[in-house]
Write an enzyme that holds these catalytic residues in place. Structure first.
Site, mmCIF file in Angstrom:
data_model
loop_
_atom_site.group_PDB
_atom_site.id
_atom_site.type_symbol
_atom_site.label_atom_id
_atom_site.label_comp_id
_atom_site.label_asym_id
_atom_site.label_seq_id
_atom_site.Cartn_x
_atom_site.Cartn_y
_atom_site.Cartn_z
ATOM 1 N N LYS A 93 31.068 -9.553 29.705
ATOM 2 C CA LYS A 93 30.344 -9.150 28.489
ATOM 3 C C LYS A 93 30.933 -9.794 27.250
ATOM 4 O O LYS A 93 30.201 -10.110 26.314
ATOM 5 C CB LYS A 93 30.307 -7.625 28.364
ATOM 6 C CG LYS A 93 29.418 -7.017 29.439
ATOM 7 C CD LYS A 93 28.866 -5.668 29.076
ATOM 8 C CE LYS A 93 27.833 -5.274 30.123
ATOM 9 N NZ LYS A 93 27.253 -3.971 29.931
ATOM 10 N N LYS A 152 19.905 -4.670 32.708
ATOM 11 C CA LYS A 152 18.916 -4.315 31.690
ATOM 12 C C LYS A 152 19.193 -5.016 30.371
ATOM 13 O O LYS A 152 18.323 -5.121 29.522
ATOM 14 C CB LYS A 152 18.802 -2.801 31.535
ATOM 15 C CG LYS A 152 19.984 -2.119 30.908
ATOM 16 C CD LYS A 152 19.709 -0.639 30.778
ATOM 17 C CE LYS A 152 20.699 0.157 31.574
ATOM 18 N NZ LYS A 152 22.091 -0.059 31.167
ATOM 19 N N LYS A 154 24.039 -10.304 38.943
ATOM 20 C CA LYS A 154 23.314 -9.049 39.155
ATOM 21 C C LYS A 154 22.197 -8.854 38.125
ATOM 22 O O LYS A 154 22.300 -9.339 37.000
ATOM 23 C CB LYS A 154 24.286 -7.869 39.141
ATOM 24 C CG LYS A 154 24.571 -7.283 37.793
ATOM 25 C CD LYS A 154 25.292 -5.948 37.938
ATOM 26 C CE LYS A 154 25.394 -5.291 36.578
ATOM 27 N NZ LYS A 154 24.146 -4.764 36.054
HETATM 28 P P1 ATP Z 1 24.034 -3.445 31.020
HETATM 29 O O1 ATP Z 1 23.524 -4.839 31.216
HETATM 30 O O2 ATP Z 1 23.764 -2.921 29.645
HETATM 31 O O3 ATP Z 1 25.460 -3.260 31.444
HETATM 32 P P2 ATP Z 1 23.157 -2.397 33.553
HETATM 33 O O4 ATP Z 1 21.820 -2.748 34.085
HETATM 34 O O5 ATP Z 1 24.348 -3.060 34.141
HETATM 35 O O6 ATP Z 1 23.110 -2.555 31.972
HETATM 36 P P3 ATP Z 1 24.544 0.147 33.404
HETATM 37 O O7 ATP Z 1 24.114 1.152 32.397
HETATM 38 O O8 ATP Z 1 25.758 -0.660 33.102
HETATM 39 O O9 ATP Z 1 23.291 -0.814 33.705
HETATM 40 O O10 ATP Z 1 24.763 0.850 34.806
HETATM 41 C C1 ATP Z 1 23.976 1.992 35.192
HETATM 42 C C2 ATP Z 1 24.015 2.182 36.685
HETATM 43 O O11 ATP Z 1 23.189 1.217 37.328
HETATM 44 C C3 ATP Z 1 25.408 2.030 37.304
HETATM 45 O O12 ATP Z 1 25.550 2.979 38.332
HETATM 46 C C4 ATP Z 1 25.376 0.641 37.876
HETATM 47 O O13 ATP Z 1 26.271 0.477 38.949
HETATM 48 C C5 ATP Z 1 23.932 0.542 38.333
HETATM 49 N N1 ATP Z 1 23.463 -0.835 38.364
HETATM 50 C C6 ATP Z 1 23.364 -1.673 37.301
HETATM 51 N N2 ATP Z 1 22.869 -2.844 37.676
HETATM 52 C C7 ATP Z 1 22.670 -2.760 39.022
HETATM 53 C C8 ATP Z 1 22.171 -3.680 40.000
HETATM 54 N N3 ATP Z 1 21.809 -4.888 39.656
HETATM 55 N N4 ATP Z 1 22.092 -3.272 41.286
HETATM 56 C C9 ATP Z 1 22.469 -2.016 41.626
HETATM 57 N N5 ATP Z 1 22.947 -1.104 40.761
HETATM 58 C C10 ATP Z 1 23.037 -1.460 39.464
HETATM 59 MG MG MG Z 2 26.299 -2.634 33.289
#
Ligand code: ATP
Ligand code: MG
Length: 343
Positions: A121, A210, A207
């Site tokens: 990040k 969002k 991965k």
């Molecule tokens: P950001 O990019 O803002 O970090 P993010 O999509 O990684 O957003 P988080 O809020 O960091 O989402 O994580 C929320 C939950 O979703 C956590 O339990 C994380 O492990 C899960 N998660 C995030 N991305 C994935 C993915 N690509 N596959 C499976 N689980 C995910």
């Molecule tokens: Mg995340």
């Protein structure tokens, strides 16, 4: 006086959260929310919107507020019952920030600088590498430890943060608790066997996130069916035509197989047997159909829930009140262990 021990709850406790840093993705659903829903039958469940985490990256205040309402509506639309689960916003429970400060004093700079998410990040946000971004895993440790969580249902990307939480909890227990009366419960990660790491559709080696830049890299929970189908049809695939699960050689196809497995319950082997030899197009069509079908009930329930903002506020206020009771008890235990004068 020795501090009261961490409570030995009647049923196991879980806690998890998602930061409102972008629209919820299929990765968030398959890696987290989908697995949260059935746990309320057997566990004491706490699920948050972690807004304090989201501001480690700049957010537009208006967009953030709207997104928080969207999130809570989606939590409900995904089937989280607000009576059986404690649903709340992190910033509504002050103990999160307060415990996080204490835990900062029990976490080493070296430990935080090894966190791969910080490295990723900060590489993406070179203009805003703030202390909060660096400290994020400590706030996450506070989130979990406040509720005596025994399990944390998360995707695979959170494994390293969970390990840090465990290390900090053990360190604090060793310093201030006893074997019989630990201050914190040491939590275990609960990572699903399939869907734990959904990859991007345009870059299947990273991965799905969002907060990613490319709209077409992620499927959002509120994407209309034709958008979902279009994104999946355009998903990057690999050389050759074999449908085989091999993350190294075939990251694109392996990701599509994981999505199909997680949305339909079929095994990866069964998917390989059914689609190998039929070309990538057939697999992509099946994945699109499965994702549309899986998100249909969520999308159908969403609009009515989102329209009732007063109802959503009632859910959040009730959740915060229930969360606060537990969080304050833990914070009191911690302050007592540290020798602070009781409030
Ligand atoms: P950001 O990019 O803002 O970090 P993010 O999509 O990684 O957003 P988080 O809020 O960091 O989402 O994580 C929320 C939950 O979703 C956590 O339990 C994380 O492990 C899960 N998660 C995030 N991305 C994935 C993915 N690509 N596959 C499976 N689980 C995910
Ligand atoms: Mg995340």
């Amino acid at each position: 006086m020795s501090p009261i021990a961490a409570s030995s709850a009647q049923c196991p406790v879980v806690l998890s959260g998602i930061q409102p840093s972008g629209r919820l993705t299929l990765g968030n659903y398959l890696g987290a929310i989908k697995n949260w829903v059935p746990l309320s039958d057997t566990h004491d469940c706490h699920y948050m919107l972690v807004d304090l985490h989201a501001i480690t990256v700049r957010q537009d205040p208006k967009v953030l507020r709207d997104r928080c309402f969207e999130f809570i509506s989606l939590y409900l639309a995904c089937g989280l019952d607000p009576v059986k689960n404690v649903l709340f916003v992190q910033s509504h429970v002050p103990a999160h920030a307060r415990l996080s400060w204490v835990l900062n004093c029990y976490t080493q700079m070296g430990e935080l600088s090894r966190m791969t998410q910080f490295k990723d990040k900060s590489a993406k946000n070179v203009d805003n590498i703030n202390a909060g971004l660096f400290d994020y895993p400590v706030l996450m440790a506070a989130d979990i430890l406040l509720y005596d969580a025994t399990g944390v249902p998360v995707g695979d990307d959170q494994k390293q943060h969970l390990e840090l939480t465990r290390d900090v909890a053990i360190r604090f227990n060793n310093a201030h608790g006893t074997k019989e009366k630990p201050i914190f419960v040491v939590p275990e990660p609960m990572i699903p066997p399939v869907g734990a790491r959904i990859m991007g559709l345009q870059d299947p080696t990273a991965k799905m996130s969002k907060s990613g830049d490319a709209e077409t890299d992620a499927i959002y929970l509120l994407d209309p069916p034709d958008t979902i189908t279009r994104k999946l049809k355009r998903a990057v695939t690999d050389l050759g035509s074999e449908v085989r699960f091999d993350i190294k050689e075939k990251p694109g196809i392996s990701n599509l197989m994981s999505i199909l497995a997680a949305t339909t319950g079929q095994s990866i082997d069964a998917i390989g047997a059914a689609y190998n030899g039929q070309g990538y197009g057939k697999l992509k069509g099946a994945v699109a159909e499965a994702v549309v079908e899986c998100l249909k009930p969520v999308q159908e329930r969403y609009q009515a829930l989102r329209a009732d903002e007063a109802g959503l506020m009632r859910v959040l206020r009730d959740g915060a009140a229930r969360a606060q009771l537990k969080a304050d008890a833990t914070l009191k235990r911690v302050h007592e262990a540290l020798g602070f004068i009781p409030e």
